[in-house]
Write a protein that holds these residues in place. Sequence first.
Motif, short mmCIF file in Angstrom:
data_model
loop_
_atom_site.label_atom_id
_atom_site.label_comp_id
_atom_site.label_asym_id
_atom_site.label_seq_id
_atom_site.Cartn_x
_atom_site.Cartn_y
_atom_site.Cartn_z
N SER B 28 47.17 -115.80 -27.01
CA SER B 28 47.19 -115.10 -28.16
C SER B 28 48.42 -115.56 -29.59
O SER B 28 48.54 -115.70 -29.99
CB SER B 28 47.51 -113.21 -27.68
N ILE B 32 47.98 -116.36 -33.32
CA ILE B 32 48.61 -115.89 -34.48
C ILE B 32 49.51 -117.66 -35.12
O ILE B 32 49.72 -116.88 -36.37
CB ILE B 32 50.07 -115.07 -33.82
N LEU B 330 44.30 -110.32 -34.33
CA LEU B 330 44.96 -110.01 -33.19
C LEU B 330 43.87 -108.78 -32.70
O LEU B 330 44.22 -108.90 -31.32
CB LEU B 330 46.39 -109.33 -33.01
#
Lengths: 291, 344
Positions: B28, B32, B330
């Motif tokens: 993750s 980002i 996300l």
Amino acid sequence: MAIVEASASPALLEEAGQGRVRGWLRHLELAFPIGLLTLIIGACFFWPMIAAVPQPVGGDVLESNLPAFSPGHLLGTDPNGNDVFSRILYGGRSSLVVGVAVNVLGLLVGGTLGAVSAYAGGKIDAVIMRLLDVLIAFPSLVLTLAVAQSLGPSQLNTIFALAFFSVPAFARVSRAATLRLREQPFMMAAQLCGTSTWRMLFRHIAPNITPQLVTFSMLGMGIIIVIEGALSFLGLGIPPPAPSWGNMISQGQQALSATPMLVVWPCVVLFLTVLAFNLLGETLRGRWSGR
Amino acid sequence: MTVTDPALGDARETAAPGVATRILRSPSLRLIVRRLLAAIPIIIGVSLLTFIVLSLIPGNAAQLLLGPEATPEQVEAMTRQMGLDQPPVQRYLDWLGGALTGDLGTSLVSQQPVTSELGVRLGVTGELVGLAFLMSLGFAIPVALLAAYRPNRLFDRVSMLVSITGLAVANYVIALLLVLVFAVQFTFFPAIGYVPLSQGLGENLRSMLLPAVSIAFPLFCFYTRFLRGDLVDQLQGEDYITTARAKGIGPWQVLLRHAFRNSSFGLLTVVGLNLGTLIGATVIIEQIFALPGIGQLMLQAINTRDFVVVQACVVVFAVVAVLANLVTDLLYAVLDPRIRYGNR
């Protein structure tokens, strides 16, 4: 749609009846928006030629704020004594001209950019698409406001300002359509025949992506007419006293409580026009996607 | 910026991940960082484009500020004081340097720092947009679910008719009609003006309701159509729905737990994209209802040639649009483990 044999069972007949209703609905889907558009376009462009419609500007102040159905003024007059019906017709002309011009610009420029980008691929594609990405990430209304402000409010400048909206959008649609087309065997065949790039673009790609682009431009018409109204509403589109639906709404807003109909009439025609274009676009899109 | 663009996907994949991302193994976090890095050139491009467009606008802020009676010497002195006599490249680089440290410059007209002004106004616009999204999604999701529960029945037909009609109504038209009905005819709501939150939540909401509805209604129509169409596609064409039905799961369960969960992806994408384009709506709505938001600030700044403020507003809008896309991606990862761990 369905051809019913004479010996058909009642159940089949019933089904055929339903099919007929459905067939009518299918016709209506296309006929209703086209009819509405014919009516609006005819009224705006040809009715003032046939019938004696008062001039949209230069009204007599003594005749200001007449109610609807006054003699000689079907929808009454505005605070300057101008005939509201006539202003709606002439305002419609400018809205429709702007809409068509912006969409044609978008279709030609954006359509070509997208097709070239997809067909060329590689670096050219990357550069064109990055530029368009910036244009899309850019709050478009800001750009239009700035362009309208820098070039000054006029019909031609409104068209240029709004073209910033339509070109990237058309380029996207055209690029996606061309990418899909590239997989087709006939494209490979044409390339193997040694067809030149220009011939590929104009004789093989253009005819195949045009239906999608035209369909998209129907939906685009609705959007552009709304945005043109917004620009004129903010005082950055068609400059008064020349009428446009947007600046009529804006002028009417100043006396909203006293003469609400001055806002309601242009709102209604704006709504009907956009509705007709949206319905036509939706129907065409449904037909092309093979529903 | 969506995943639907294959070219962008390629570009992102071929871009070197960089040292920092290689250290941080978490997928993750990598996502980002990768998305933020991809966003930087777009934001710089947007700010550069704004700068070019604004420098092409004729008319000098100094001249406008001093009025038509100012002597050429006064105008020249003011121009120098404002820093407008510098070459454009120099001005842009100065601005960029300041912006990177959080200083968006000083307003040419009010001589106030732009950053603090933006902070106040961002709150108003944020509340407006937030309320509009809450309302539109709050109504669109149940209506779309009910419509998709029995496609082509009465409720479905009516809701689709309402939504395609509603899509043809411009938000400023809705705003004016709402003012006409609820503020002029029946004085339920104030026609214009903004009541800050400090004067009570009720009053604040009363002043925000009409503007928020004007923005929310077209969105509601759009989301309803979109979600209903997606749900019906899922229900009719997908194998997992057949499996779920074969297991004997009730129709509502299939709709909510299976179809809606998948359709929520599409909805999420559209909502994320819309957040960027909503800016155009807020400019007009804030103008009609005299709300002191960022859209109104920008319109004023354009009219007074206060380029520093326009530039700052545009960058804020671009950052919001890019962040909205990032959050959308996300949320995909949260909803779908395949995206979280796979290499797409």
